[in-house]
Design a protein around this motif. Structure first.
Motif, mmCIF file in Angstrom:
data_model
loop_
_atom_site.group_PDB
_atom_site.id
_atom_site.type_symbol
_atom_site.label_atom_id
_atom_site.label_comp_id
_atom_site.label_asym_id
_atom_site.label_seq_id
_atom_site.Cartn_x
_atom_site.Cartn_y
_atom_site.Cartn_z
ATOM 1 N N SER A 218 0.840 -1.198 0.000
ATOM 2 C CA SER A 218 0.000 0.000 0.000
ATOM 3 C C SER A 218 0.872 1.243 0.000
ATOM 4 O O SER A 218 2.050 1.199 0.365
ATOM 5 N N ALA A 219 0.292 2.361 -0.401
ATOM 6 C CA ALA A 219 0.986 3.642 -0.436
ATOM 7 C C ALA A 219 0.263 4.649 0.436
ATOM 8 O O ALA A 219 -0.967 4.624 0.556
ATOM 9 N N TRP A 220 1.037 5.551 1.009
ATOM 10 C CA TRP A 220 0.519 6.538 1.966
ATOM 11 C C TRP A 220 -0.058 7.741 1.237
ATOM 12 O O TRP A 220 0.615 8.371 0.421
ATOM 13 N N LEU A 221 -1.294 8.069 1.563
ATOM 14 C CA LEU A 221 -1.947 9.232 0.976
ATOM 15 C C LEU A 221 -1.945 10.416 1.936
ATOM 16 O O LEU A 221 -1.601 11.541 1.575
ATOM 17 N N ALA A 222 -2.324 10.159 3.181
ATOM 18 C CA ALA A 222 -2.337 11.163 4.250
ATOM 19 C C ALA A 222 -2.399 10.391 5.561
ATOM 20 O O ALA A 222 -2.398 9.159 5.567
ATOM 21 N N ALA A 223 -2.446 11.101 6.672
ATOM 22 C CA ALA A 223 -2.452 10.442 7.972
ATOM 23 C C ALA A 223 -3.555 9.391 8.049
ATOM 24 O O ALA A 223 -4.729 9.686 7.805
ATOM 25 N N ALA A 224 -3.159 8.143 8.322
ATOM 26 C CA ALA A 224 -4.081 7.010 8.464
ATOM 27 C C ALA A 224 -4.851 6.697 7.190
ATOM 28 O O ALA A 224 -5.879 6.026 7.228
ATOM 29 N N ARG A 225 -4.377 7.174 6.043
ATOM 30 C CA ARG A 225 -5.053 6.902 4.769
ATOM 31 C C ARG A 225 -4.059 6.282 3.790
ATOM 32 O O ARG A 225 -2.989 6.855 3.529
ATOM 33 N N TYR A 226 -4.417 5.118 3.276
ATOM 34 C CA TYR A 226 -3.545 4.387 2.369
ATOM 35 C C TYR A 226 -4.363 3.883 1.184
ATOM 36 O O TYR A 226 -5.584 3.781 1.254
ATOM 37 N N GLU A 227 -3.673 3.562 0.112
ATOM 38 C CA GLU A 227 -4.323 2.944 -1.034
ATOM 39 C C GLU A 227 -3.400 1.870 -1.605
ATOM 40 O O GLU A 227 -2.167 1.959 -1.473
ATOM 41 N N PRO A 228 -3.966 0.832 -2.242
ATOM 42 C CA PRO A 228 -3.125 -0.232 -2.788
ATOM 43 C C PRO A 228 -2.312 0.264 -3.978
ATOM 44 O O PRO A 228 -2.761 1.113 -4.746
ATOM 45 N N VAL A 229 -1.109 -0.262 -4.108
ATOM 46 C CA VAL A 229 -0.265 0.039 -5.267
ATOM 47 C C VAL A 229 -0.697 -0.885 -6.394
ATOM 48 O O VAL A 229 -0.511 -2.103 -6.313
ATOM 49 N N ASP A 230 -1.297 -0.299 -7.441
ATOM 50 C CA ASP A 230 -1.849 -1.114 -8.524
ATOM 51 C C ASP A 230 -1.191 -0.748 -9.852
ATOM 52 O O ASP A 230 -0.160 -0.055 -9.898
ATOM 53 N N GLU A 231 -1.794 -1.204 -10.945
ATOM 54 C CA GLU A 231 -1.223 -0.965 -12.269
ATOM 55 C C GLU A 231 -1.121 0.510 -12.601
ATOM 56 O O GLU A 231 -0.282 0.922 -13.407
ATOM 57 N N GLY A 232 -2.000 1.326 -12.005
ATOM 58 C CA GLY A 232 -1.957 2.749 -12.270
ATOM 59 C C GLY A 232 -0.621 3.376 -11.926
ATOM 60 O O GLY A 232 -0.207 4.356 -12.565
ATOM 61 N N TYR A 233 0.051 2.823 -10.942
ATOM 62 C CA TYR A 233 1.367 3.351 -10.573
ATOM 63 C C TYR A 233 2.388 3.083 -11.660
ATOM 64 O O TYR A 233 3.248 3.918 -11.945
ATOM 65 N N SER A 234 2.315 1.902 -12.275
ATOM 66 C CA SER A 234 3.230 1.590 -13.368
ATOM 67 C C SER A 234 3.071 2.570 -14.519
ATOM 68 O O SER A 234 4.037 2.953 -15.185
ATOM 69 N N ALA A 235 1.826 2.998 -14.761
ATOM 70 C CA ALA A 235 1.553 3.927 -15.851
ATOM 71 C C ALA A 235 2.256 5.267 -15.636
ATOM 72 O O ALA A 235 2.569 5.966 -16.609
ATOM 73 N N CYS A 236 2.496 5.628 -14.396
ATOM 74 C CA CYS A 236 3.193 6.893 -14.111
ATOM 75 C C CYS A 236 4.600 6.919 -14.693
ATOM 76 O O CYS A 236 5.129 7.979 -15.001
ATOM 77 N N PHE A 237 5.204 5.748 -14.813
ATOM 78 C CA PHE A 237 6.580 5.680 -15.308
ATOM 79 C C PHE A 237 6.650 5.344 -16.790
ATOM 80 O O PHE A 237 7.737 5.195 -17.347
ATOM 81 N N ALA A 238 5.496 5.229 -17.443
ATOM 82 C CA ALA A 238 5.466 4.805 -18.841
ATOM 83 C C ALA A 238 5.844 5.930 -19.786
ATOM 84 O O ALA A 238 6.287 5.673 -20.908
ATOM 85 N N THR A 239 5.664 7.169 -19.365
ATOM 86 C CA THR A 239 5.951 8.292 -20.258
ATOM 87 C C THR A 239 7.395 8.699 -20.169
ATOM 88 O O THR A 239 8.078 8.429 -19.202
#
Length: 353
Positions: free
Chosen positions: A332-353
């Protein structure tokens, strides 16, 4: 080069078993082998891929990492602590390690103390050649000797000044990077503490790990001052105004313990503590990548002035590795205090460009 299948679970376990045997059964007369393992692990992250391909490296590439690691360690250690005296820590069971002596001699003749400044001097190439020769003659010859035999599980020589990590090794070093780093650093510290010639230098000191591996407080303060002028007095994560700010590793230091200028951001102490050793969530990653592209030169100048290693592309590669590893492990990745989200395919897309 065509891709190769990643190592099987059984091959990965065999790799870890051999790494453990290196530490348990190897002969460590100096700290070079620890430095070599760290260099291999870092270069695998920065230059390798997520399949089983081999990775070709030069002794000069490895030698430059040695100079970076030993640069600060070639300075005297000692701060007037109880029962201690000023001196350069001995990193060999015999005479002082040749790499330490070469760096100390070089530093004594050059103006300015930062690694980045030194790297641009013509004389640096002479130092690098000496260190690369030492690496070739010593740890590269002996690292794979343990248990009374030679086990060429990591690398092979492929010509003068060249080695090649074997199929699957770069993948394993990338996957188990934090473990290899932790083992190498803890044994390195133990080696120095166990050397009787260091006892009078160390005294009752408890900050040896920081001296050996951490960036100096002065460099961090210089980095913080530069980032505040560049990015403004606001927290990178929550955007609220900063009074006192922390210099935070965007890719956490616990995941990749190497200080690179482009990996630093300014953050509220509360945001820094909340994020802790977690990767930042996608909105933060997207802004970090945009900032990396738009302000790479300015951040590089700040890093050079602070004496840090500057390489925007390597910082981006490390981030890509970190998020790929988190996705593979269901992190998971940290969004804000006590808030997280799963690391999914969308993260890979950030490095595609």
């Amino acid at each position: 080069m065509p891709q190769l299948p990643s190592p099987s679970a059984e091959e990965q376990l065999r790799f870890l078993s051999n790494i453990q045997r290196v530490f348990a059964e190897g002969d460590f007369t100096a700290t070079y082998k620890y430095a070599l393992l760290i260099a291999f692990a870092d270069l695998a992250v920065e230059l390798g891929g997520d399949d089983g391909r081999e990775l070709a490296l030069s002794t000069r590439q490895i030698g430059e990492r040695f100079i970076q690691m030993y640069w600060r360690q070639a300075l005297p250690y000692g701060k007037g602590l109880l029962d201690s005296s000023l001196g350069v820590l001995v990193q060999n069971n015999g005479v002082q390690a040749a790499v330490i002596s070469a760096i100390a001699a070089f530093r004594a003749t050059q103006c300015g103390g930062t690694y980045h400044f030194a790297r641009n001097l013509p004389e640096f190439q002479i130092l690098l050649a000496k260190v690369a020769q030492t690496v070739s003659a010593q740890p590269l010859n002996y690292l794979q000797n343990f248990g009374g035999t030679t086990n060429d599980f990591l690398y092979e020589r492929v010509g003068p000044g060249k080695v090649r990590l074997k199929p699957g090794v770069a993948y394993c070093l990338r996957r188990f990077h934090p473990l290899v780093q932790q083992l190498a650093r803890s044994h390195w510290i133990g080696h120095i503490k166990a050397n009787p010639r260091n006892h009078i230098i160390l005294g009752e000191a408890d900050d040896l790990e920081n001296f050996l591996f951490a960036t100096s407080r002065q460099s961090l303060l210089m980095m913080a001052d530069g980032l505040r002028k560049l990015d403004g007095p606001s927290c990178f994560y929550c955007a609220a105004r900063l009074t006192a700010g922390d210099v935070d590793h965007f890719v956490p230091f616990s995941q990749y313990p190497r200080d690179l200028a482009h990996n630093f951001v300014l953050a509220h102490p509360s945001c820094n503590r909340s994020k802790s050793a977690t990767l930042a969530a996608r909105p933060h990653l997207e802004r970090w990548l945009e900032r990396l592209e738009l302000r790479r030169d300015a951040i590089g100048e700040i890093g050079q002035f602070a004496g840090l290693v500057v390489d925007a592309q390597v910082s981006r590669q490390i981030a890509a590795w970190g998020y790929t590893s988190a996705k593979a492990s269901g992190g998971s990745a940290w969004l804000a205090a006590a808030r997280y989200e799963p690391v999914d395919e969308g993260y890979s897309a950030c490095f595609a460009t």
